[in-house]
Design a protein around this motif. Structure first.
Motif, mmCIF file in Angstrom:
data_model
loop_
_atom_site.group_PDB
_atom_site.id
_atom_site.type_symbol
_atom_site.label_atom_id
_atom_site.label_comp_id
_atom_site.label_asym_id
_atom_site.label_seq_id
_atom_site.Cartn_x
_atom_site.Cartn_y
_atom_site.Cartn_z
ATOM 1 N N ARG A 4 7.432 50.774 25.558
ATOM 2 C CA ARG A 4 8.255 50.224 26.639
ATOM 3 C C ARG A 4 7.579 50.386 28.006
ATOM 4 N NH1 ARG A 4 13.747 49.704 26.053
ATOM 5 N NH2 ARG A 4 14.094 50.725 28.060
ATOM 6 N N ALA A 5 7.075 51.575 28.276
ATOM 7 C CA ALA A 5 6.434 51.829 29.574
ATOM 8 C C ALA A 5 5.178 50.989 29.741
ATOM 9 C CB ALA A 5 6.101 53.314 29.708
ATOM 10 N N MET A 8 6.069 47.477 30.540
ATOM 11 C CA MET A 8 6.512 47.361 31.930
ATOM 12 C C MET A 8 5.304 47.335 32.865
ATOM 13 S SD MET A 8 8.956 49.874 34.175
ATOM 14 C CE MET A 8 7.588 50.962 34.579
ATOM 15 N N HIS A 9 4.319 48.212 32.597
ATOM 16 C CA HIS A 9 3.109 48.215 33.416
ATOM 17 C C HIS A 9 2.254 46.981 33.152
ATOM 18 C CE1 HIS A 9 3.348 51.963 35.606
ATOM 19 N NE2 HIS A 9 3.783 52.569 34.514
ATOM 20 N N LYS A 13 9.570 42.481 32.636
ATOM 21 C CA LYS A 13 10.760 42.967 33.317
ATOM 22 C C LYS A 13 11.484 43.970 32.418
ATOM 23 C CE LYS A 13 11.457 38.610 35.792
ATOM 24 N NZ LYS A 13 12.368 37.456 35.996
ATOM 25 N N LYS A 14 12.220 44.887 33.039
ATOM 26 C CA LYS A 14 12.933 45.897 32.259
ATOM 27 C C LYS A 14 13.928 45.268 31.293
ATOM 28 C CE LYS A 14 12.475 49.741 35.498
ATOM 29 N NZ LYS A 14 13.184 50.747 36.325
ATOM 30 N N THR A 15 14.467 44.120 31.663
ATOM 31 C CA THR A 15 15.445 43.444 30.799
ATOM 32 C C THR A 15 14.798 42.787 29.588
ATOM 33 O OG1 THR A 15 15.261 41.477 32.205
ATOM 34 C CG2 THR A 15 17.062 43.031 32.691
ATOM 35 N N LEU A 17 12.130 44.284 27.819
ATOM 36 C CA LEU A 17 11.306 45.256 27.101
ATOM 37 C C LEU A 17 11.603 45.357 25.609
ATOM 38 C CD1 LEU A 17 11.108 48.148 29.737
ATOM 39 C CD2 LEU A 17 9.433 46.361 29.254
ATOM 40 N N TYR A 163 7.124 55.865 39.196
ATOM 41 C CA TYR A 163 6.993 54.504 38.684
ATOM 42 C C TYR A 163 5.615 53.894 38.879
ATOM 43 C CZ TYR A 163 12.066 54.802 38.408
ATOM 44 O OH TYR A 163 13.338 55.201 38.108
#
Length: 228
Positions: A4-5, A8-9, A13-15, A17, A163
């Protein structure tokens, strides 16, 4: 590390993942690469532990393992998120074996007699990959007071957003060509270090003049009052 991380990197978008995207994993893996380099800078043996989540796919985990194998980094996928300590037993055993075989060449990033600014700069460059640090006028006044009081020998504790490698939460991945802004220096003399507040990071708020605990009580029947 987590899939997940890394996604994101990698720009997701977080939504999003939960969606499979091995390409995004590899786009974000440069962030992991920097963390590996930091551990190496301390001269310590290491294993990349990939904590599996229920939304991770075999292809995404495989992408991390293949990248680590290609670059010579030991890696172990674990189930700590789902199984707790039991899910990390295999990792612990492998790490114990690695520690026995690999020599510990631990080294500090800076010397005790370095100036505070030198210590901050070395952490920023080695750990975060920054070009250096910039001190605000307020931080420079505080630095002068620290020097006058003879606290220059103390180590530094960097308070920074989690972050990003930078002090800007929006800079994902492995940013380059940036500096870390030190806006405030707080001496924690009792604890034995200088706290450097970077960017817009906030420390935990203190209690108000009348803390909520003053209105809390335990009654004879065991119930608690004053919580809300």
């Amino acid at each position: 590390a987590t899939v997940r991380a890394l996604k994101m990197h990698g720009g997701m978008k977080k939504t999003e993942l939960k969606e499979e995207n091995a390409h995004a994993v590899l786009e974000g893996i440069h962030n992991l690469e920097k963390h590996i380099e930091t551990v190496q800078a301390f001269g310590l043996p290491y294993i990349v532990a990939v904590n599996r989540f229920i939304t991770d796919t075999k292809e995404e985990i495989q992408a991390i393992e293949d990248w680590c194998g290609k670059h010579g980094h030991p890696v172990k996928a674990v189930n700590v998120w789902e199984e707790g300590g039991e899910g990390g037993t295999a990792l612990a055993e492998e790490l114990a074996e690695l520690i026995e075989k690999k020599k510990n060449n631990f080294t500090y990033l800076y010397e005790e007699n370095d100036s505070i600014e030198e210590k901050l700069s070395k952490v920023a460059k080695v750990v975060y990959g920054a070009d250096g640090v910039t001190l605000t006028s307020k931080a420079r006044k505080q630095l002068a007071a620290i020097e006058e009081n003879g606290w220059v020998h103390l180590p530094v504790c960097m308070a920074k957003t989690q972050y990003s490698l930078s002090d800007d939460p929006a800079l994902i991945g492995r940013p380059k060509g940036f500096t870390i802004t030190i806006r405030e220096l707080k001496p924690s003399v009792g604890a034995g270090f200088i706290v450097a507040l970077t960017g817009s990071i906030l420390t935990m708020p203190g209690l108000p003049k009348k803390p909520a605990a003053l209105e809390m009580d335990l009654l004879e029947d065991g119930s608690v009052t004053g919580l809300f």
